[in-house]
Design a protein around this motif. Structure first.
Motif, PDB file in Angstrom:
ATOM      1  N   VAL A 168     -13.217 -62.345  -1.613  1.00  0.00           N
ATOM      2  CA  VAL A 168     -12.228 -61.655  -0.775  1.00  0.00           C
ATOM      3  C   VAL A 168     -12.219 -62.267   0.621  1.00  0.00           C
ATOM      4  CG1 VAL A 168     -11.594 -59.443   0.234  1.00  0.00           C
ATOM      5  CG2 VAL A 168     -12.392 -59.554  -2.120  1.00  0.00           C
ATOM      6  N   GLY A 169     -13.424 -62.606   1.142  1.00  0.00           N
ATOM      7  CA  GLY A 169     -13.500 -63.204   2.462  1.00  0.00           C
ATOM      8  C   GLY A 169     -12.818 -64.550   2.559  1.00  0.00           C
ATOM      9  N   SER A 170     -12.675 -65.256   1.417  1.00  0.00           N
ATOM     10  CA  SER A 170     -11.959 -66.534   1.428  1.00  0.00           C
ATOM     11  C   SER A 170     -10.454 -66.341   1.466  1.00  0.00           C
ATOM     12  CB  SER A 170     -12.353 -67.347   0.197  1.00  0.00           C
ATOM     13  OG  SER A 170     -11.864 -66.725  -0.979  1.00  0.00           O
ATOM     14  N   LEU A 171      -9.967 -65.105   1.206  1.00  0.00           N
ATOM     15  CA  LEU A 171      -8.533 -64.850   1.159  1.00  0.00           C
ATOM     16  C   LEU A 171      -8.035 -64.092   2.382  1.00  0.00           C
ATOM     17  CD1 LEU A 171      -8.309 -63.770  -2.588  1.00  0.00           C
ATOM     18  CD2 LEU A 171      -7.729 -65.986  -1.621  1.00  0.00           C
ATOM     19  N   THR A 172      -8.873 -63.282   2.976  1.00  0.00           N
ATOM     20  CA  THR A 172      -8.466 -62.498   4.146  1.00  0.00           C
ATOM     21  C   THR A 172      -9.714 -62.144   4.929  1.00  0.00           C
ATOM     22  OG1 THR A 172      -7.190 -60.576   4.870  1.00  0.00           O
ATOM     23  CG2 THR A 172      -8.607 -60.269   2.961  1.00  0.00           C
ATOM     24  N   TYR A 173      -9.529 -61.547   6.083  1.00  0.00           N
ATOM     25  CA  TYR A 173     -10.668 -61.158   6.914  1.00  0.00           C
ATOM     26  C   TYR A 173     -11.390 -59.987   6.244  1.00  0.00           C
ATOM     27  CZ  TYR A 173     -13.302 -59.309  10.855  1.00  0.00           C
ATOM     28  OH  TYR A 173     -14.292 -58.857  11.663  1.00  0.00           O
ATOM     29  N   ALA A 174     -12.657 -60.182   5.902  1.00  0.00           N
ATOM     30  CA  ALA A 174     -13.404 -59.158   5.159  1.00  0.00           C
ATOM     31  C   ALA A 174     -14.851 -59.112   5.606  1.00  0.00           C
ATOM     32  CB  ALA A 174     -13.300 -59.414   3.663  1.00  0.00           C
ATOM     33  N   GLU A 175     -15.074 -59.232   6.916  1.00  0.00           N
ATOM     34  CA  GLU A 175     -16.445 -59.163   7.411  1.00  0.00           C
ATOM     35  C   GLU A 175     -17.054 -57.790   7.138  1.00  0.00           C
ATOM     36  OE1 GLU A 175     -18.950 -59.845  11.581  1.00  0.00           O
ATOM     37  OE2 GLU A 175     -16.829 -60.387  11.438  1.00  0.00           O
ATOM     38  N   ASN A 176     -16.217 -56.753   7.191  1.00  0.00           N
ATOM     39  CA  ASN A 176     -16.663 -55.390   6.895  1.00  0.00           C
ATOM     40  C   ASN A 176     -16.045 -54.989   5.550  1.00  0.00           C
ATOM     41  OD1 ASN A 176     -17.825 -54.733   9.718  1.00  0.00           O
ATOM     42  ND2 ASN A 176     -15.776 -55.549  10.123  1.00  0.00           N
ATOM     43  N   PHE A 177     -16.897 -54.889   4.532  1.00  0.00           N
ATOM     44  CA  PHE A 177     -16.405 -54.754   3.148  1.00  0.00           C
ATOM     45  C   PHE A 177     -17.380 -53.859   2.394  1.00  0.00           C
ATOM     46  CE2 PHE A 177     -16.741 -56.058  -1.262  1.00  0.00           C
ATOM     47  CZ  PHE A 177     -15.424 -56.150  -1.668  1.00  0.00           C
ATOM     48  N   TYR A 178     -16.845 -52.937   1.628  1.00  0.00           N
ATOM     49  CA  TYR A 178     -17.729 -52.174   0.750  1.00  0.00           C
ATOM     50  C   TYR A 178     -16.959 -51.711  -0.481  1.00  0.00           C
ATOM     51  CZ  TYR A 178     -15.825 -47.821   2.841  1.00  0.00           C
ATOM     52  OH  TYR A 178     -15.032 -46.814   3.272  1.00  0.00           O
ATOM     53  N   VAL A 179     -17.745 -51.423  -1.532  1.00  0.00           N
ATOM     54  CA  VAL A 179     -17.214 -50.928  -2.803  1.00  0.00           C
ATOM     55  C   VAL A 179     -17.853 -49.577  -3.073  1.00  0.00           C
ATOM     56  CG1 VAL A 179     -17.010 -51.309  -5.277  1.00  0.00           C
ATOM     57  CG2 VAL A 179     -16.848 -53.248  -3.705  1.00  0.00           C
ATOM     58  N   ALA A 180     -17.029 -48.586  -3.383  1.00  0.00           N
ATOM     59  CA  ALA A 180     -17.522 -47.244  -3.696  1.00  0.00           C
ATOM     60  C   ALA A 180     -17.053 -46.858  -5.101  1.00  0.00           C
ATOM     61  CB  ALA A 180     -17.000 -46.235  -2.673  1.00  0.00           C
ATOM     62  N   LEU A 181     -17.995 -46.406  -5.941  1.00  0.00           N
ATOM     63  CA  LEU A 181     -17.676 -45.930  -7.282  1.00  0.00           C
ATOM     64  C   LEU A 181     -17.644 -44.393  -7.247  1.00  0.00           C
ATOM     65  CD1 LEU A 181     -19.868 -48.319  -9.447  1.00  0.00           C
ATOM     66  CD2 LEU A 181     -17.474 -48.563  -8.779  1.00  0.00           C
ATOM     67  N   TYR A 182     -16.676 -43.819  -7.949  1.00  0.00           N
ATOM     68  CA  TYR A 182     -16.414 -42.380  -7.840  1.00  0.00           C
ATOM     69  C   TYR A 182     -16.700 -41.670  -9.156  1.00  0.00           C
ATOM     70  CZ  TYR A 182     -13.798 -38.025  -7.102  1.00  0.00           C
ATOM     71  OH  TYR A 182     -13.436 -36.717  -7.002  1.00  0.00           O
ATOM     72  N   ASP A 183     -17.472 -40.579  -9.065  1.00  0.00           N
ATOM     73  CA  ASP A 183     -17.728 -39.699 -10.205  1.00  0.00           C
ATOM     74  C   ASP A 183     -16.852 -38.462 -10.010  1.00  0.00           C
ATOM     75  OD1 ASP A 183     -18.634 -37.933 -12.112  1.00  0.00           O
ATOM     76  OD2 ASP A 183     -20.736 -38.475 -11.873  1.00  0.00           O
ATOM     77  N   ASP A 184     -15.750 -38.392 -10.783  1.00  0.00           N
ATOM     78  CA  ASP A 184     -14.810 -37.296 -10.586  1.00  0.00           C
ATOM     79  C   ASP A 184     -15.346 -35.970 -11.127  1.00  0.00           C
ATOM     80  OD1 ASP A 184     -14.751 -38.012 -13.188  1.00  0.00           O
ATOM     81  OD2 ASP A 184     -12.583 -38.366 -13.330  1.00  0.00           O
ATOM     82  N   VAL A 185     -16.412 -35.985 -11.900  1.00  0.00           N
ATOM     83  CA  VAL A 185     -16.995 -34.730 -12.395  1.00  0.00           C
ATOM     84  C   VAL A 185     -17.850 -34.079 -11.305  1.00  0.00           C
ATOM     85  CG1 VAL A 185     -18.499 -33.704 -14.126  1.00  0.00           C
ATOM     86  CG2 VAL A 185     -16.934 -35.561 -14.763  1.00  0.00           C
ATOM     87  N   LEU A 186     -18.713 -34.888 -10.653  1.00  0.00           N
ATOM     88  CA  LEU A 186     -19.586 -34.376  -9.600  1.00  0.00           C
ATOM     89  C   LEU A 186     -18.946 -34.484  -8.222  1.00  0.00           C
ATOM     90  CD1 LEU A 186     -22.955 -35.966 -10.783  1.00  0.00           C
ATOM     91  CD2 LEU A 186     -22.107 -33.659 -11.224  1.00  0.00           C
ATOM     92  N   ASP A 187     -17.789 -35.160  -8.121  1.00  0.00           N
ATOM     93  CA  ASP A 187     -17.109 -35.382  -6.837  1.00  0.00           C
ATOM     94  C   ASP A 187     -18.055 -36.085  -5.862  1.00  0.00           C
ATOM     95  OD1 ASP A 187     -14.985 -35.439  -5.180  1.00  0.00           O
ATOM     96  OD2 ASP A 187     -15.095 -33.348  -4.550  1.00  0.00           O
ATOM     97  N   VAL A 188     -18.598 -37.200  -6.350  1.00  0.00           N
ATOM     98  CA  VAL A 188     -19.584 -37.967  -5.584  1.00  0.00           C
ATOM     99  C   VAL A 188     -19.164 -39.429  -5.610  1.00  0.00           C
ATOM    100  CG1 VAL A 188     -21.979 -38.770  -5.549  1.00  0.00           C
ATOM    101  CG2 VAL A 188     -21.486 -36.383  -6.022  1.00  0.00           C
ATOM    102  N   VAL A 189     -19.376 -40.119  -4.475  1.00  0.00           N
ATOM    103  CA  VAL A 189     -19.167 -41.566  -4.449  1.00  0.00           C
ATOM    104  C   VAL A 189     -20.517 -42.253  -4.313  1.00  0.00           C
ATOM    105  CG1 VAL A 189     -16.820 -41.512  -3.559  1.00  0.00           C
ATOM    106  CG2 VAL A 189     -18.737 -41.591  -1.963  1.00  0.00           C
ATOM    107  N   TYR A 190     -20.609 -43.423  -4.905  1.00  0.00           N
ATOM    108  CA  TYR A 190     -21.827 -44.233  -4.905  1.00  0.00           C
ATOM    109  C   TYR A 190     -21.470 -45.621  -4.403  1.00  0.00           C
ATOM    110  CZ  TYR A 190     -25.290 -47.391  -6.958  1.00  0.00           C
ATOM    111  OH  TYR A 190     -26.194 -48.387  -7.171  1.00  0.00           O
TER     112      TYR A 190
END
Length: 967
Positions: A168-190
């Motif tokens: 992603v950083g090679s395509l656009t500015y992405a010095e600040n980047f994160y991925v969050a996975l969502y559990d819609d049953v517990l309403d929690v992100v990881y």
């Protein structure tokens, strides 16, 4: 004013009249490299030759093909459209000058040159923009391929996401980047991955956040709404009715987050942030990140599924290990009983053998060693008067054999006196020594086990094993085994001693009869004979070691020794050039199989004589084995000398060789390897000469070839391709492409043919012609085929047409396996595919290698519902007899005949197709035409009563997964 606008309208071709046009042409050639320079020239010439008050060249932002914006010029203003409306020249005049001025065409002709140069500059700008866009698209495509490949890499999810961050950083500015996975049953992100200036140590990674604890989080806003957000974080929160929260980090200049969607379900989000006013995100970045998010979700899903599978495999492996451990214990117990029974039988045999007592003890040692650790073992025997203890057999890792001694207070004597076993560790031995005064002779062991040898309750000796390794000790089980064996050993020992006493009496009687003088004479004579035999044997062994037993020529060992000397000499002095000729007799196996091995041996002997006759004193001829010979030529002037010897050898082998009542014609293929500084070992020269010899065979035999750089590169490339192919098998890089088989009349899809493709990691998509020969030579073709079969069977249920079948290609190698039918049917059942939806395609060569096995396999498959097609018909034997013999369902006309079809059905191709159609019709077989690429070919085939076919005219082969997803 209208007259002026008319004169200023650009013309093509340009008007080259008047001094103004000539001056403009000169200035444009030197001062108008770009749009800014051209504007200055246009404005200058307008002021100079049109005498206007002001002049301004403007670009029209609407692009090519549009007219300039309407302006409301006054009576002394005008706008001239340039470059087909992409620009305009705005002029203003003094009102009084307009009434007194007469406009001439020569004053306005320069505008044509300005217009022509403006169009040229705009074309260059358009081209540069297209190139930049193409480069960006290529970079984007590579990035997406990289993300797709990461899901198959042997790395963890955080490592994979770190690579995604780099992409992603090679395509656009992405010095600040994160991925969050969502559990819609517990309403929690990881957060499996987090990188940003607000968390430089990546401490947020692996953190779980609950929605109820962070109601003002933009991340939860994205996963709850399923919609992307773009803009300053403070404005986004205000627009959503959210409030600042210091726990969520500082506010950013631009915040872009997109959801990861699986259908209508939100599985997470990908976010990039900017704290730099100069770095903002656009809608293009939103579209890019949306696409990357979906690719990332697919990669993460595949990786997580793979991790779950590995955990399940580990669990099942542990269960199987426990079951296997229990089974091994049972097997060991049974084997222990069997070994013990076998040991008793062996002890009984030792007692009955006519050997010495030492041999008996050695045999007992071997038997005991099979039952337990007996590296340190001895037997102690009590003398007949009971006063002394001897050690007739003693084997120990540390101590020398013990000498006979009088009975004392030793640990061995303790076992004799107590008449019961003793199992003692080093600590126990020290305790007995301290309490009872027992002595240990020799090195103190870590564990000592002794059992008495009892005869009628009387101890006649002791059998002992001991260990100096604390980890290799003895226990009650070993004591029971040794005590059980000692009962039988004592009985066998008594029997053996009685035999020895009787044998000793006979030996003593014979000894007295012999004459001492005769003994000396015979001993002297034997010694002389042994010396002679040894000298002859040594000479014969030396000759046999270095020479071939059949031809008498030097063998491989002799050749390699000489090559080492010659190679070392060449490395010191490059003027001492030499060459190795590797010779292989052509068709020798045919001669051997036809006239027998005896005549074959005579052929080799005669060939060796003829080769030797072609080489002078500076050459060494050797036989490596079979029909392979080598010639070492030393101190040659150059390659032409080696080639001359090769020609002489080839000519010498042209004449027939008479073997018995037969004349055998033979020839040879020769490979030549010249000395080179890259060679360090003799085997390398033989290898390269062998490679050159095989190229000579491939080019028609009875010739010679020089090893060159091209051959070396081919060999290396072949080796690299084989290695890459084995890695590709483990990575599942081989995949099927499906090409439709259609009804020619209306194009309806009847089935598909599965075509093999290799999606190479660096070379892209490879066709079978690029690697199939290597796969067949190395035997990898079977593994590749089974991978393809499994992918095809898994894709069949997802095809749009539930009645369409898929044809798979089955090579001759598969037909050698008697379980081919069972394996295919098991795979069909595993993927719940009905046998009627699969057909196999075979070639004529595959049927003729083992006709009986092929017929049985095809019959069993047909009985199960799998039909067989004969591929590439017409290019091989095309025999009616085997068509009738095998249970074939259809014939596939080779593409070479289809390509040559003419619209008027003239020529041999139409005749062949007509004959194949008639032959198939008479046998009740279906006919399928391959390689249909034009409408004319399709029409010709239908007129020849061929109703089914396939080819690029109808569809290109597509990945099976793509067809499954499309349906």
């Amino acid at each position: 004013m209208e007259t002026l606008i008319g004169l200023l309208r650009p013309r093509s071709p340009v008007r080259n009249i008047g001094p103004a046009a000539a001056a403009c042409a000169l200035v444009l050639a030197t001062e108008a490299p770009d749009l800014q320079g051209l504007a200055a020239i246009a404005e200058r010439f307008s002021l100079e030759f049109l005498h206007c008050r002001t002049a301004r060249l403007r670009l029209n932002d609407a692009g090519a093909g549009t007219r300039p914006r309407d302006i409301d010029p006054g009576p002394a203003e005008c706008a001239v459209a340039l470059a087909h409306g992409r620009a305009s020249l705005h002029l203003t005049f003094d009102a009084d000058a307009m009434t007194d001025r007469e406009w001439l065409e020569q004053d306005c002709a320069w505008i044509d040159l300005v217009d022509l140069r403006l169009e040229e500059i705009l074309r260059f700008q358009d081209r540069d923009e297209e190139i930049a866009a193409a480069r960006y698209n290529e970079l984007l495509q590579r990035a997406l391929y990289t993300i797709a490949d990461l899901s198959y890499a042997d790395i963890s999810v955080p490592e994979m996401l770190a690579r995604v961050h780099e992409v992603v950083g090679s395509l656009t500015y992405a010095e600040n980047f994160y991925v969050a996975l969502y559990d819609d049953v517990l309403d929690v992100v990881y957060f499996p991955y987090y990188a940003g200036i607000d968390d430089p140590n990546n401490s947020t990674a692996s953190t779980h956040l609950k929605a109820r604890d962070f109601p003002n989080s933009l991340t939860f806003a994205v996963v709850h709404s399923g919609k992307s957000l773009l803009g300053p974080s403070a404005e986004l929160r205000a627009g959503l009715g959210l409030f600042p929260d210091e726990r969520l980090g500082p506010e950013c200049v631009d915040w872009l987050g997109v959801p990861m969607l699986e259908g209508d379900r939100v599985r997470g989000t990908v976010v990039i942030q900017s704290y730099d006013e100069k770095r903002r995100y656009s809608e293009a970045d939103r579209a890019l990140l949306t696409f990357v998010a979906q690719q990332t979700l697919s990669a993460v899903t595949r990786k997580q599924a793979h991790d779950r599978l590995e955990q399940e495999v580990k669990r099942r492996t542990a269960e199987l290990a426990d079951a296997n451990r229990t089974l091994r214990e049972e097997v060991r117990e049974r084997q222990r009983g069997q070994r013990l029974q076998a040991a008793l039988f062996r002890i009984a045999e030792l007692a009955s053998e006519h050997g010495s007592i030492e041999a008996f003890f050695a045999g007992v040692h071997e038997v005991v060693a099979e039952l337990l650790n007996a590296r340190n073992f001895f037997i102690a025997m009590v003398s007949d008067d009971g006063s002394e203890l001897s050690f007739p057999y003693f084997v120990d890792e540390r101590d020398r054999p013990l000498q006979t001694r009088r009975l004392t207070n030793g640990i061995t004597e303790w076992v004799l006196q107590q008449r019961r076993p003793l199992l003692a560790t080093q600590t126990t031995i020290r305790t007995l020594a301290a309490e009872q005064g027992l002595m240990v002779f020799g090195t103190l062991p870590e564990c000592w086990l002794g059992v008495p040898l009892l005869l009628e309750e009387h101890a006649v000796g002791v059998m002992v094993v001991q260990s100096y390794d604390a980890e290799d000790d003895y226990g009650p089980a070993e004591q029971d085994v040794l005590q059980f064996a000692s009962l039988h050993i004592a009985t066998a020992l008594e029997r053996k001693q009685a035999q020895n006493r009787l044998r000793s009496a006979y030996a003593e009687l014979e000894r007295r009869v012999e004459e001492r003088t005769e003994e000396l004479r015979l001993a002297n004579q034997d010694l002389r004979e042994q010396i002679q035999v040894r000298e002859m044997t040594e000479s014969l062994l030396k000759h046999e070691t270095l020479h071939d037993a059949l031809t008498g020529l030097p063998n491989r060992t002799s050749l390699l020794e000489r090559l080492r000397v010659v190679l070392a000499r060449y490395r010191k002095d490059h003027a001492r050039l030499f060459a190795v000729l590797f010779l292989d007799l052509d068709r020798f196996k045919v001669v051997n199989d036809s006239v027998g091995h005896l005549l074959g041996d005579e052929l080799l002997i005669e060939a060796g004589h003829r080769i030797a006759g072609c080489v002078g004193a500076g050459g060494l001829i050797s036989r490596l084995g079979g029909d392979e010979f080598t010639i070492l030529l030393e101190d040659i002037g150059g390659p032409e000398d080696a080639c001359e010897v090769a020609r002489r050898v080839l000519n010498a082998l042209v004449d027939p060789i008479r073997l018995g009542d037969k004349e055998i014609y033979s020839s040879a293929s020769i490979g030549i390897a010249l000395a080179h500084e890259r060679y360090t070992r003799p085997e390398e020269l033989l290898r390269d000469a062998d490679v050159a010899m095989y190229r000579a065979k491939a080019r028609g035999r009875q010739r010679y070839e020089l090893f060159d750089e091209q051959l070396r590169l081919e060999a290396l490339n072949m080796l690299d391709l084989e290695s890459e192919m084995r890695r590709a098998l483990t990575r599942s890089e081989f995949e099927p492409f499906l090409q439709p088989i259609v009804r020619l009349a209306d194009g309806a899809v009847l089935g598909y043919e599965a075509l093999l493709r290799w999606r190479h990691a660096s070379r892209g998509l490879l066709l079978p012609a690029d690697f199939l020969a290597v796969a067949e030579d190395t035997g990898n073709i079977e593994q590749i085929d089974w991978q393809i079969y499994e992918q095809v069977f898994s894709a069949i249920p997802g095809l749009e047409d539930a009645q369409a079948y898929v044809s798979i290609n089955v090579s001759a190698r598969h037909f050698r396996a008697p379980n081919l039918t069972a394996s295919l049917l098991d795979l069909l059942r595993a993927y719940q595919v009905h046998p009627s939806r699969v057909r196999i395609e075979v070639t004529e060569g595959a049927l003729l290698q083992d006709p009986e096995q092929a017929a049985r396999t095809m019959l069993s498959l047909r009985d199960a519902g799998v039909l067989t097609s004969l591929d590439d018909f017409g290019t091989g034997y095309s025999s009616l007899s085997y068509l009738h013999r095998f249970p074939l369902h259809s014939l596939k006309i080779d593409r070479s005949f289809v390509a040559e079809l003419k619209s008027d059905l003239s020529g041999s191709a139409a005749a062949v197709v007509r004959a194949i159609r008639a032959l198939a019709g008479s046998l009740g077989m279906e006919v399928i035409a391959e390689g249909i690429e034009t409408t004319a070919q399709c029409d010709a085939l239908m007129r020849l009563d061929c109703s089914i076919g396939q080819g690029f005219l109808f569809a290109l082969p597509r990945p099976a997964l793509e067809l499954t997803l499309a349906s």
